[in-house]
Design a protein around this motif. Structure first.
Motif, short mmCIF file in Angstrom:
data_model
loop_
_atom_site.label_atom_id
_atom_site.label_comp_id
_atom_site.label_asym_id
_atom_site.label_seq_id
_atom_site.Cartn_x
_atom_site.Cartn_y
_atom_site.Cartn_z
N ARG A 11 2.61 10.37 -9.55
CA ARG A 11 1.76 10.65 -10.71
C ARG A 11 1.05 11.98 -10.54
NH1 ARG A 11 -2.65 6.95 -10.28
NH2 ARG A 11 -3.53 8.63 -9.04
N ASP A 12 0.61 12.29 -9.31
CA ASP A 12 -0.15 13.50 -9.05
C ASP A 12 0.74 14.71 -8.74
OD1 ASP A 12 -2.40 11.95 -9.41
OD2 ASP A 12 -2.74 11.63 -7.27
N ASP B 80 3.26 20.77 -3.23
CA ASP B 80 2.68 20.12 -4.43
C ASP B 80 3.41 20.64 -5.64
OD1 ASP B 80 0.90 18.70 -2.95
OD2 ASP B 80 -0.77 20.09 -3.25
N LYS C 218 2.13 1.71 -3.53
CA LYS C 218 1.07 2.21 -4.40
C LYS C 218 0.82 3.70 -4.15
CE LYS C 218 -1.57 -2.06 -4.94
NZ LYS C 218 -2.85 -2.73 -4.59
N GLN C 219 0.80 4.10 -2.87
CA GLN C 219 0.59 5.51 -2.53
C GLN C 219 1.72 6.36 -3.08
OE1 GLN C 219 -2.20 6.93 -1.09
NE2 GLN C 219 -1.19 8.78 -1.80
N SER C 220 2.94 5.88 -2.99
CA SER C 220 4.09 6.60 -3.53
C SER C 220 3.95 6.79 -5.04
CB SER C 220 5.38 5.84 -3.20
OG SER C 220 6.48 6.51 -3.74
N GLN C 221 3.47 5.76 -5.74
CA GLN C 221 3.25 5.88 -7.18
C GLN C 221 2.15 6.88 -7.48
OE1 GLN C 221 2.48 1.88 -8.49
NE2 GLN C 221 4.66 1.47 -8.86
N ARG C 222 1.07 6.86 -6.70
CA ARG C 222 -0.01 7.83 -6.91
C ARG C 222 0.49 9.24 -6.66
NH1 ARG C 222 -3.19 3.59 -4.39
NH2 ARG C 222 -2.85 4.54 -2.35
N ASP C 223 1.27 9.42 -5.59
CA ASP C 223 1.82 10.74 -5.28
C ASP C 223 2.71 11.24 -6.42
OD1 ASP C 223 0.49 10.67 -2.87
OD2 ASP C 223 2.30 10.29 -1.67
N GLU D 28 0.83 -1.21 0.00
CA GLU D 28 0.00 0.00 0.00
C GLU D 28 0.87 1.26 0.00
OE1 GLU D 28 -2.89 2.43 -0.63
OE2 GLU D 28 -3.16 0.27 -0.69
#
Length: 132
Positions: A122-123, A131, A115-120, A112
């Motif tokens: 990407r975003d 940001d 996955k969160q690191s990949q989402r971060d 998890e």
């Protein structure tokens, strides 16, 4: 002291490589894991290199992957390597399904976080609170 620093860097690279290798296998990216293993083992064709990756495959109960590494290792690692016999011992433990290593966190937690690191990424979210 320079040699000690280089050895520390090699050790850190090995640790990171094994972690990433296991994560790739766990998320079903076996082809990428194989490429990573090949590149790493070209740099460090040692019994420790092969055994470390075998252990990670074994923790995921991927016996066929561990077997391929074992077979490659027995061919690639010279007989002069005093730890070559470790390959057979590690593979035997994997085949028997013995517990291999401990984790500080559950695999699900680690997955998890990845996955969160990949989402971060990407975003465009950075870890220092800014940001993109």
């Amino acid at each position: 002291s320079l040699l000690a620093a280089l050895d520390a860097e090699r050790t850190a690279l090995g640790d990171s490589t094994r972690d990433y290798y296991e994560m790739l296998l766990a998320v079903g990216r076996g082809e990428d894991a194989e490429k990573l293993a090949t590149e790493y083992l070209e740099l460090f064709p040692t019994s420790d290199g092969y055994a470390g990756l075998m252990l990670r495959a074994g923790r995921l109960e991927l016996k066929a992957v561990a077997k391929r590494l074992y077979e490659r290792g027995t061919q690639a690692v010279p007989d002069s390597d005093p730890r070559k016999s470790r390959l057979a011992r590690v593979f035997e433990r994997i085949e028997k399904g013995q517990k291999l290593g401990r984790r500080e966190a559950s695999f699900e937690e680690e997955l998890e976080k990845a996955k969160q690191s990949q989402r971060d990424a990407r975003d465009g979210v950075t870890h220092d609170g800014d940001d993109g």
